[in-house]
Design a protein around this motif. Structure first.
Motif: not given
Length: 76
Positions: A56, A61, A63
């Motif tokens: 990330k 965002d 996942t």
């Protein structure tokens, strides 16, 4: 290095786990589900499959892992 596990090591591990549970059974008891007074021939457990870890970036965002769920029937 051997790619198989000798049966003697398996039995020793089972014995060690049994002894550890005898000593620390009250601590381990809260980590499992326990159902009393079960009447019937089988029960069903929920099984969650493997997930995929992703990296990330900052402020990105997250996942979802999209885990597979299935039921496993256990005969009593």
């Amino acid at each position: 290095m051997s790619q198989t596990i000798d049966q003697a090591f398996v039995r020793q591990y089972e014995a060690d786990v049994f002894i550890a549970y005898q000593r620390m059974g009250t601590k381990l008891r809260g980590t499992v589900r326990n159902v009393t007074n079960v009447v019937g021939k089988s029960t069903t457990f929920q099984k969650i499959g493997k997930g995929a870890a992703v990296t990330k970036a900052r402020h990105a965002d997250i996942t979802p892992m999209n885990l597979d769920h299935s039921n496993v029937e256990c005969l009593l």
